[in-house]
Design a protein around this motif. Structure first.
Motif, PDB file in Angstrom:
ATOM      1  N   SER A  87       0.826  -1.212   0.000  1.00  0.00           N
ATOM      2  CA  SER A  87       0.000   0.000   0.000  1.00  0.00           C
ATOM      3  C   SER A  87       0.861   1.263   0.000  1.00  0.00           C
ATOM      4  O   SER A  87       0.416   2.315  -0.467  1.00  0.00           O
ATOM      5  N   ILE A  88       2.092   1.159   0.488  1.00  0.00           N
ATOM      6  CA  ILE A  88       3.031   2.281   0.425  1.00  0.00           C
ATOM      7  C   ILE A  88       3.703   2.331  -0.941  1.00  0.00           C
ATOM      8  O   ILE A  88       3.804   3.389  -1.574  1.00  0.00           O
ATOM      9  N   GLN A 141       1.719   4.037  -3.758  1.00  0.00           N
ATOM     10  CA  GLN A 141       1.286   5.429  -3.625  1.00  0.00           C
ATOM     11  C   GLN A 141       1.456   6.174  -4.954  1.00  0.00           C
ATOM     12  O   GLN A 141       2.417   5.952  -5.693  1.00  0.00           O
ATOM     13  N   THR A 142       0.526   7.071  -5.235  1.00  0.00           N
ATOM     14  CA  THR A 142       0.646   7.878  -6.452  1.00  0.00           C
ATOM     15  C   THR A 142       1.759   8.910  -6.325  1.00  0.00           C
ATOM     16  O   THR A 142       2.286   9.387  -7.330  1.00  0.00           O
ATOM     17  N   TYR A 143       2.106   9.300  -5.101  1.00  0.00           N
ATOM     18  CA  TYR A 143       3.267  10.158  -4.841  1.00  0.00           C
ATOM     19  C   TYR A 143       4.473   9.236  -4.673  1.00  0.00           C
ATOM     20  O   TYR A 143       4.473   8.349  -3.821  1.00  0.00           O
ATOM     21  N   SER A 165      -2.518   2.113   3.656  1.00  0.00           N
ATOM     22  CA  SER A 165      -2.639   3.505   3.210  1.00  0.00           C
ATOM     23  C   SER A 165      -3.289   3.501   1.828  1.00  0.00           C
ATOM     24  O   SER A 165      -2.863   2.752   0.946  1.00  0.00           O
ATOM     25  N   PRO A 196      -4.153   4.848  -1.942  1.00  0.00           N
ATOM     26  CA  PRO A 196      -3.160   5.291  -2.940  1.00  0.00           C
ATOM     27  C   PRO A 196      -2.845   6.769  -2.968  1.00  0.00           C
ATOM     28  O   PRO A 196      -1.699   7.155  -3.214  1.00  0.00           O
ATOM     29  N   ASP A 197      -3.820   7.644  -2.715  1.00  0.00           N
ATOM     30  CA  ASP A 197      -3.578   9.085  -2.795  1.00  0.00           C
ATOM     31  C   ASP A 197      -3.197   9.713  -1.457  1.00  0.00           C
ATOM     32  O   ASP A 197      -3.109  10.943  -1.358  1.00  0.00           O
ATOM     33  N   ARG A 198      -2.968   8.903  -0.444  1.00  0.00           N
ATOM     34  CA  ARG A 198      -2.679   9.449   0.888  1.00  0.00           C
ATOM     35  C   ARG A 198      -1.508  10.434   0.860  1.00  0.00           C
ATOM     36  O   ARG A 198      -1.643  11.587   1.277  1.00  0.00           O
ATOM     37  N   PHE A 199      -0.365  10.008   0.358  1.00  0.00           N
ATOM     38  CA  PHE A 199       0.815  10.874   0.376  1.00  0.00           C
ATOM     39  C   PHE A 199       0.621  12.104  -0.499  1.00  0.00           C
ATOM     40  O   PHE A 199       1.038  13.205  -0.136  1.00  0.00           O
ATOM     41  N   LYS A 200       0.021  11.929  -1.655  1.00  0.00           N
ATOM     42  CA  LYS A 200      -0.181  13.056  -2.570  1.00  0.00           C
ATOM     43  C   LYS A 200      -1.003  14.152  -1.918  1.00  0.00           C
ATOM     44  O   LYS A 200      -0.660  15.344  -2.012  1.00  0.00           O
ATOM     45  N   TYR A 215      -6.827   6.037   5.109  1.00  0.00           N
ATOM     46  CA  TYR A 215      -6.084   5.023   5.865  1.00  0.00           C
ATOM     47  C   TYR A 215      -7.059   3.982   6.400  1.00  0.00           C
ATOM     48  O   TYR A 215      -8.180   4.312   6.785  1.00  0.00           O
TER      49      TYR A 215
END
Length: 199
Positions: A22-23, A26-28, A93, A95-99, A193
C-alpha cells in the motif's frame, strides 16, 4: 519534497505484505521507505527482504526487540527526507494518501493526518474527532490516528522527537507537544487510511 516513510515491525507477517504494497503503490513516488524490524520472531524479516528485491526505496533496519518507540526514534534518526510519514505494519494507506498530505505540508502545515476506516472489533469510529476541537480532546486522548501522521522533520527535531520513556503512548505525548507549541495541524476528513487489528 522527499518523504521518509517509517514503519516499525514486530511479528506482523499476517498483514505485512499488503501494508508494504500500500506504500509502494502510492501515487506520490518521491520517498524512501525505512522498515524497522523490531526483533520479530516470525517471518516478517523474510517478507521485508523479499519486497526489497523489487523496490530500491525500501531499507531495513534490524534491531533487537526494543519496542515501537525506540524503533521509531531509530528509523527517523537514519532518515533522509524533509518530511516523515508514519505507517503501521498491519494497516493500509490508500493510494492518494501521500499526494494529498504532502500538498498540505507544501501549503504551510507542519503536520497532516486523516480520517481512518476501522477494521477492529469493539473499536469506535473516529468521525467525532473532526467535530470536537483537538485542544479539548488532547486532554483525554490522542485525537488523531498515529499511522496517518505526516510531519516536517524540522518540527520533530525542534520538539525533541518521541519520548522513549513512553512505550505505548508516544503519539499522544508527541501530539500534546505539537499543540502546546502551536504548530499548524491539518486534519483531512477524507478517509485515506485503513486501521486493522493483528488479533
Amino acid at each position: 519534497m522527499k518523504v521518509s516513510v517509517i514503519m516499525p515491525v514486530f511479528n506482523a507477517s499476517k498483514y505485512l505484505g499488503a501494508s508494504i504494497d500500500s506504500i509502494l503503490n502510492q501515487t506520490y513516488k518521491n520517498f524512501e521507505f525505512i522498515i524497522i524490524n523490531d526483533g520479530s520472531t516470525d517471518n516478517s524479516k523474510e517478507i521485508i527482504e523479499t519486497k526489497m528485491k523489487y523496490d530500491s526505496r525500501i531499507r531495513i533496519i534490524n534491531q533487537k526487540n526494543l519496542g515501537i518507540t525506540v524503533a521509531l526514534i531509530n528509523g527517523i534518526s537514519q532518515s533522509c527526507g524533509e518530511v516523515i510519514a508514519r505507517m503501521d505494519a498491519d494497516d493500509l494507506s490508500f493510494p492518494d494518501r501521500f499526494k494529498l498530505q504532502i500538498k498540505e505540508i507544501d501549503r504551510g502545515f507542519d503536520l497532516c493526518c486523516s480520517r481512518t476506516f476501522w477494521e477492529h472489533k469493539n473499536r469506535p469510529s473516529n468521525i467525532f474527532y473532526s467535530i470536537i476541537p483537538p485542544k479539548i480532546l488532547i486532554r483525554y486522548t490522542n485525537p488523531f490516528i498515529h499511522g496517518t501522521y505526516m510531519f516536517k522533520k524540522t518540527m520533530y527535531e525542534y520538539l525533541g522527537g518521541y519520548n522513549k520513556d513512553y512505550t505505548f503512548s508516544q503519539d499522544f505525548f508527541f501530539m500534546k507537544k505539537v499543540i502546546k507549541h502551536k504548530f499548524k495541524i491539518k486534519y483531512l476528513k477524507r478517509i485515506l487510511y485503513k486501521s486493522r487489528s493483528l488479533n
